[in-house]
Motif scaffolding. Structure first.
Motif, PDB file in Angstrom:
ATOM      1  N   TRP A 171      -9.863  29.860  55.184  1.00 40.79           N
ATOM      2  CA  TRP A 171      -9.065  29.476  54.633  1.00 40.79           C
ATOM      3  C   TRP A 171      -8.780  30.658  53.336  1.00 40.79           C
ATOM      4  O   TRP A 171      -9.287  30.530  52.597  1.00 40.79           O
ATOM      5  CB  TRP A 171      -8.440  28.454  54.326  1.00 40.79           C
ATOM      6  CG  TRP A 171      -7.648  27.551  55.705  1.00 40.79           C
ATOM      7  CD1 TRP A 171      -8.557  26.493  56.217  1.00 40.79           C
ATOM      8  CD2 TRP A 171      -6.097  27.556  56.543  1.00 40.79           C
ATOM      9  NE1 TRP A 171      -7.789  26.060  57.419  1.00 40.79           N
ATOM     10  CE2 TRP A 171      -6.715  26.626  57.250  1.00 40.79           C
ATOM     11  CE3 TRP A 171      -4.769  28.407  56.287  1.00 40.79           C
ATOM     12  CZ2 TRP A 171      -5.258  26.805  58.413  1.00 40.79           C
ATOM     13  CZ3 TRP A 171      -3.990  28.143  56.781  1.00 40.79           C
ATOM     14  CH2 TRP A 171      -3.844  26.845  58.308  1.00 40.79           C
ATOM     15  N   ASP A 172      -7.305  31.704  53.122  1.00 43.25           N
ATOM     16  CA  ASP A 172      -7.352  31.606  51.639  1.00 43.25           C
ATOM     17  C   ASP A 172      -6.119  31.121  51.440  1.00 43.25           C
ATOM     18  O   ASP A 172      -5.229  30.833  52.405  1.00 43.25           O
ATOM     19  CB  ASP A 172      -6.516  33.486  52.175  1.00 43.25           C
ATOM     20  CG  ASP A 172      -7.606  34.560  52.449  1.00 43.25           C
ATOM     21  OD1 ASP A 172      -8.805  33.863  52.114  1.00 43.25           O
ATOM     22  OD2 ASP A 172      -7.326  34.736  53.009  1.00 43.25           O
ATOM     23  N   LYS A 173      -6.665  30.210  50.249  1.00 44.50           N
ATOM     24  CA  LYS A 173      -5.335  29.492  49.459  1.00 44.50           C
ATOM     25  C   LYS A 173      -4.637  30.430  48.279  1.00 44.50           C
ATOM     26  O   LYS A 173      -5.893  30.749  47.742  1.00 44.50           O
ATOM     27  CB  LYS A 173      -5.790  28.126  49.203  1.00 44.50           C
ATOM     28  CG  LYS A 173      -6.321  27.001  50.750  1.00 44.50           C
ATOM     29  CD  LYS A 173      -7.146  25.921  50.035  1.00 44.50           C
ATOM     30  CE  LYS A 173      -8.073  25.542  51.705  1.00 44.50           C
ATOM     31  NZ  LYS A 173      -8.554  24.128  51.395  1.00 44.50           N
ATOM     32  N   VAL A 174      -3.466  29.685  48.257  1.00 47.10           N
ATOM     33  CA  VAL A 174      -2.467  30.936  47.041  1.00 47.10           C
ATOM     34  C   VAL A 174      -2.115  30.022  46.594  1.00 47.10           C
ATOM     35  O   VAL A 174      -0.807  28.969  47.488  1.00 47.10           O
ATOM     36  CB  VAL A 174      -1.623  32.165  47.825  1.00 47.10           C
ATOM     37  CG1 VAL A 174      -1.268  32.581  46.964  1.00 47.10           C
ATOM     38  CG2 VAL A 174      -2.839  32.855  48.518  1.00 47.10           C
ATOM     39  N   ASP A 175      -2.188  29.827  45.213  1.00 43.74           N
ATOM     40  CA  ASP A 175      -1.216  28.619  44.398  1.00 43.74           C
ATOM     41  C   ASP A 175       0.308  28.845  44.119  1.00 43.74           C
ATOM     42  O   ASP A 175      -0.208  30.104  42.867  1.00 43.74           O
ATOM     43  CB  ASP A 175      -1.979  27.341  43.495  1.00 43.74           C
ATOM     44  CG  ASP A 175      -3.013  26.695  44.655  1.00 43.74           C
ATOM     45  OD1 ASP A 175      -2.492  25.983  45.571  1.00 43.74           O
ATOM     46  OD2 ASP A 175      -4.400  26.647  44.703  1.00 43.74           O
TER      47      ASP A 175
END
Length: 358
Positions: free
Chosen positions: A314-318
């Motif tokens: 997963w690419d996780k973008v906060d």
């Protein structure tokens, strides 16, 4: 049957009789990448209007966007599985109307992300189930990964989606992490959000089966949930780090509490609300019971969901809107749900487009 086309600055839209909307470039009719946009609970096809138009403006010769309509308003209370079946049928209808499509991506908000995960499990076809003509027509499809409704799966993007459900500690922030309130919610949620609420709180028990969200981290008979998710070239989870009173940071970013990163204010002029990014490689999930003991905010069910979903990368973008005037509406601002949110959330949509594989 569709209504006439409406043009807005080079972006054309065509509304179906049921309220769904196709959005595409007026100048380029040969786009072969279908982007399905799915709204959240009690939502409608118009919730993604700004995002859809931005995708087409920035990628005019690449994408054809369809904003889903099959689960609008109160229909979102019918359950993740029922909505997923409807969405799968809708996707097949869109593809049938547009035979030139070759690729498919999903961009989904809130519960819509769970609905999309169910739908792709329904639409997934492993290579051995494709006939020879289909394989020749889609020669670019990775041989080991299969297709979604006969198209090559590319991006699977979720935005503030409760992947781990809503039953864990602080997973529904407006309950303030008060255990007593969370326990009450567990028992009465079906009175408010009906079957969908049961799925979110993992208190469904259809014919003695495990809760649906647990089943969705495996391949479940003909529903190939994880094979479908794995087939996409890229999976992305956008999450609010705070001020989202509907979906907590942990559940939307598919993390354990002790995995939540320390973030700082963005220094980017282009993406002022993106405060943290990371690429999480697929892991075998053998974290074991020790993780649950170390992090007592996790229960066993939540750990199963984290472990299952972590078997794919997963690419996780906060995202943080803590300095925004509309920060208390972060759950909607991250999607840019209406015209008043353009100033705050447009950079998140831009980030999606800039990183979108076409």
């Amino acid at each position: 049957m569709e209504n006439g086309k409406v043009e807005n600055g080079g972006v054309c839209s065509s509304e179906s009789i049921n309220g769904g909307e196709d959005i595409f470039s007026c100048q380029n009719s040969d786009a072969d990448h279908l982007v399905i946009m799915v709204h959240g609970i009690l939502g409608s096809a118009t919730d993604w209007k700004f995002g859809a138009e931005q995708f087409v403006r920035m990628l005019p010769d690449k994408v054809f966007v369809h904003c889903s309509e099959r689960n609008m308003a109160k229909l979102t209370l019918d359950g993740v599985d029922v909505m997923g079946e409807r969405l799968a049928e809708e996707v097949l209808e869109v593809i049938k109307r547009n035979p030139g499509l070759k690729k498919i991506s999903f961009v989904s908000h809130s519960v819509g992300g769970l609905v999309a995960r169910y739908a792709i499990g329904k639409l997934y076809r492993p290579p051995r189930m494709e006939n020879v003509a289909d394989l020749l027509a889609n020669a670019c499809v990775e041989g080991s990964k299969g297709t979604i409704a006969g198209l090559q799966p590319i991006n699977f993007v979720t935005v503030a989606t409760p992947h781990l459900g809503s039953r864990g500690n602080k997973q529904v922030p407006f309950l303030f992490g008060v255990t007593a309130l969370e326990k009450v919610a567990f028992h009465v949620i079906h009175l408010i959000f009906k079957r969908t609420g049961q799925h979110l709180f993992l208190c469904d028990n259809d014919e003695g089966k495990p809760p649906l969200l647990k089943r969705m981290v495996e391949d479940d008979g003909e529903l190939r949930f994880m094979s479908a998710l794995r087939s996409f070239k890229r999976r992305v989870a956008y999450s609010n780090v705070g001020y989202d009173h509907i979906v907590g940071w942990r559940t939307s970013s598919i993390r354990r509490n002790n995995e939540l990163p320390k973030w700082e204010d963005s220094l980017s002029e282009k993406y002022p609300h993106i405060v943290y990014e990371e690429h999480c490689k697929a892991c075998d999930g053998e974290q074991g019971e020790s993780v649950v003991k170390e992090d007592d905010s996790l229960d066993k069910a939540e750990e199963e969901l984290v472990t299952g979903l972590s078997r794919v990368s997963w690419d996780k973008v906060d995202v943080s809107f803590h300095k925004s005037r509309r920060k208390f509406a972060a759950h909607s601002v991250i999607q840019v749900k209406d015209q008043y949110m353009h100033a705050e959330g447009a950079d998140v949509i831009q980030h999606m487009i800039d990183n979108f594989i076409v």
